[in-house]
Design a protein around this motif. Sequence first.
Motif, PDB file in Angstrom:
ATOM      1  N   GLU A 160       0.858  -1.193   0.000  1.00  0.00           N
ATOM      2  CA  GLU A 160       0.000   0.000   0.000  1.00  0.00           C
ATOM      3  C   GLU A 160       0.894   1.242   0.000  1.00  0.00           C
ATOM      4  O   GLU A 160       1.874   1.321   0.742  1.00  0.00           O
ATOM      5  CB  GLU A 160      -0.898  -0.024   1.246  1.00  0.00           C
ATOM      6  CG  GLU A 160      -1.903   1.107   1.227  1.00  0.00           C
ATOM      7  CD  GLU A 160      -2.753   1.179   2.493  1.00  0.00           C
ATOM      8  OE1 GLU A 160      -2.678   0.251   3.316  1.00  0.00           O
ATOM      9  OE2 GLU A 160      -3.478   2.176   2.637  1.00  0.00           O
ATOM     10  N   CYS A 162       0.411   4.398   1.021  1.00  0.00           N
ATOM     11  CA  CYS A 162       0.462   5.191   2.260  1.00  0.00           C
ATOM     12  C   CYS A 162       1.510   4.678   3.234  1.00  0.00           C
ATOM     13  O   CYS A 162       2.093   5.452   3.987  1.00  0.00           O
ATOM     14  CB  CYS A 162      -0.851   5.109   3.006  1.00  0.00           C
ATOM     15  SG  CYS A 162      -2.189   5.918   2.224  1.00  0.00           S
ATOM     16  N   TYR A 208      -2.994   2.712  -5.359  1.00  0.00           N
ATOM     17  CA  TYR A 208      -3.283   2.269  -3.997  1.00  0.00           C
ATOM     18  C   TYR A 208      -2.229   1.202  -3.654  1.00  0.00           C
ATOM     19  O   TYR A 208      -1.325   1.423  -2.851  1.00  0.00           O
ATOM     20  CB  TYR A 208      -4.692   1.693  -4.019  1.00  0.00           C
ATOM     21  CG  TYR A 208      -5.351   1.344  -2.713  1.00  0.00           C
ATOM     22  CD1 TYR A 208      -4.665   1.318  -1.516  1.00  0.00           C
ATOM     23  CD2 TYR A 208      -6.714   1.044  -2.705  1.00  0.00           C
ATOM     24  CE1 TYR A 208      -5.316   0.993  -0.345  1.00  0.00           C
ATOM     25  CE2 TYR A 208      -7.361   0.717  -1.530  1.00  0.00           C
ATOM     26  CZ  TYR A 208      -6.672   0.688  -0.360  1.00  0.00           C
ATOM     27  OH  TYR A 208      -7.329   0.354   0.801  1.00  0.00           O
ATOM     28  N   CYS A 228      -7.274   6.546   0.786  1.00  0.00           N
ATOM     29  CA  CYS A 228      -6.218   7.115   1.626  1.00  0.00           C
ATOM     30  C   CYS A 228      -5.001   7.391   0.752  1.00  0.00           C
ATOM     31  O   CYS A 228      -4.337   8.420   0.883  1.00  0.00           O
ATOM     32  CB  CYS A 228      -5.876   6.150   2.747  1.00  0.00           C
ATOM     33  SG  CYS A 228      -5.560   4.462   2.205  1.00  0.00           S
ATOM     34  N   CYS A 229      -4.717   6.467  -0.177  1.00  0.00           N
ATOM     35  CA  CYS A 229      -3.518   6.588  -1.002  1.00  0.00           C
ATOM     36  C   CYS A 229      -3.671   7.659  -2.082  1.00  0.00           C
ATOM     37  O   CYS A 229      -2.720   7.968  -2.785  1.00  0.00           O
ATOM     38  CB  CYS A 229      -3.161   5.247  -1.626  1.00  0.00           C
ATOM     39  SG  CYS A 229      -2.679   4.019  -0.395  1.00  0.00           S
TER      40      CYS A 229
HETATM   41 ZN   LIG Z   1      -3.484   4.091   1.690  1.00  0.00          ZN
END
Ligand SMILES: [Zn+2]
Length: 606
Positions: A160, A162, A208, A228-229
């Motif tokens: 991922e 993030c 992502y 989120c990413c």
């Molecule tokens: Zn993320």
Amino acid sequence: MAGLMDAYVYCDNPQALQVARRLADWAKTGTDKLTDEQMQKMLEIEHGGINEAFANLYAFTGEEKYLQLALRFNHMEVIGPASNREDNLTGKHANTQIPKFVGTAREYELTGQDRLKTASEFFWDTVVKNRTYVIGGNSLGEMFTAPEKLSEALGPNTCETCNTYNMLKLTRHLFSWEPRAEYADYYERALYNHILASQNPVTGMMCYFLPLAAGQKQYSTPEDSFWCCTGTGIENHAKYGDSIFFHQGQTSLFANLFIASELRWPALGLVLRQETKYPEQGRTRFVFACEKPIPLRFQIRHPYWATSGFDIRVNGVKEPDESVPGSYAVVVRNWNNGDTVEVNMPFSLRTEGFHDNPHRVALMYGPLVLCAESQADPEGTCPAIINEEGNLTSGLKAVPGQPCNFTGSSQILRLSLENSNYVTLEPIHAMHGNRKYVVYWNAITSAEWQRNLPDYQALEARTVDRVLPGHDESERAHGFQGASTGTDGSRWRDAFAGGWFSWDLKVNPGQPQELRVKYWGGDTGGREFDILVAGQKLATVTLDNNKPGEFYEETYSIPTELTQGRSKMTVKFQAHPGKMAGGVFGCAILTSSDTNAAAQPATRSQ
Ligand SMILES: [Zn+2]
């Protein structure tokens, strides 16, 4: 909270700090009455980097209550063990944990508490050394898997984005405490091979996950996805200038990254320009501009991968440098206006294996991870790099006019059992759009390949028909139908909410045959379905973390009476009411492995 404080720091907005304070006061009032036990229970849920945000608020305001609030938001279930150098991360959601340790790092800087320092350092160490793939990213399907089986944890959703954003943030803290080349080496690895690789240069969209076994990058869309990413993802690409130079007081300067840039250091009256086409070329050049001579210890990272030919020239004269890979080359002198420093660090090809399986390798060229475009799915030993041990990269040739691109014949690089084409390798950061690629190869010797080939060929020869789930062309050729069904468009298909999907596969009339289905062993969450062939139920399947971290195949025998008088049959995956069917990663009809049956000739379909 972090955004408000960024607005305060970077945009000089005092109102943003005021809002952050009020929010923190609200959080304090809301949690003051909770016992420590209740606090810890609350922290079991993902809570981002809130301890870091409160710690920063304390740093900006000097108000002790915000520091106490930050410490109350430390989740001891993971911070406790890490401060005792224990790794209890397997099975935990990866990016829920990483920000907690960016928080302890900031808290250590503000309190000097050793436990917080140890926790942050240990967490970095165990994640980078035991849980990180070649591109500098971690996690599979957002989770930390078992480090002793990392080489198997190569499912569709590795790394991922993030997580790497947060690991780089943590790395900056650690480097500022102790300027180790190891930290900067990791920063470079993750920056070029994950962060730079995560944005589509044509559309600007962000990834992502970044698949490493085989797959294609999946990007966000301008209007229909906001992960989120996507949020931290766009921030990533504003930070390339962020960790190039570091300084220690007014006397020492570190050059960590080789990125064309200009450093302005008003206190010393210095402007330092870095000119380079790195990573297209393995060299860089620094030019000093200053009004009066400046005494400075200039420390240039000697990368871990630069194992031969690294040299430094000051104003064209070679420096007597004895630095080793993974350290700093140091030049101490009074710098004058116009002084130049040239650094040569020739790239070379090498492989990098897993700790748990040195025979599963990625190809690297200097700092860059290479990948190959491939439509084939991993199968048997493929993708394979076939060469003598210790000499895996011999025979790969540079592609003229294409920096960092290489090519190898199918004698060396084998994408599939039947493949016979030349394979081109290119940096993973340059592999974009809907191109499908592979990163990891099974390293085997030519002797092993020759020995095993008959087995692979026998399996191939038994294949009557095969569909590639999610692959548009292959599915159309196999009469795909379905309802409430989804796919990643290249590797798998599933059905949800009681939906179904089916393909028509060829069979040999009147012969006993087998249906072979490939699953991802980590699939879970209400996956219960029936497999039907020619309208008859063959099996009921439940996928619930059946083989964590690996793909596996199940074989279902098809009774002869079902193939009687048929040259093809419909294979249907029907989810139970309200449940999911699949994901199915592969689906094939084979002649029976039963010896008597296998003696019958198979008609091979194309
Ligand atoms: Zn993320």
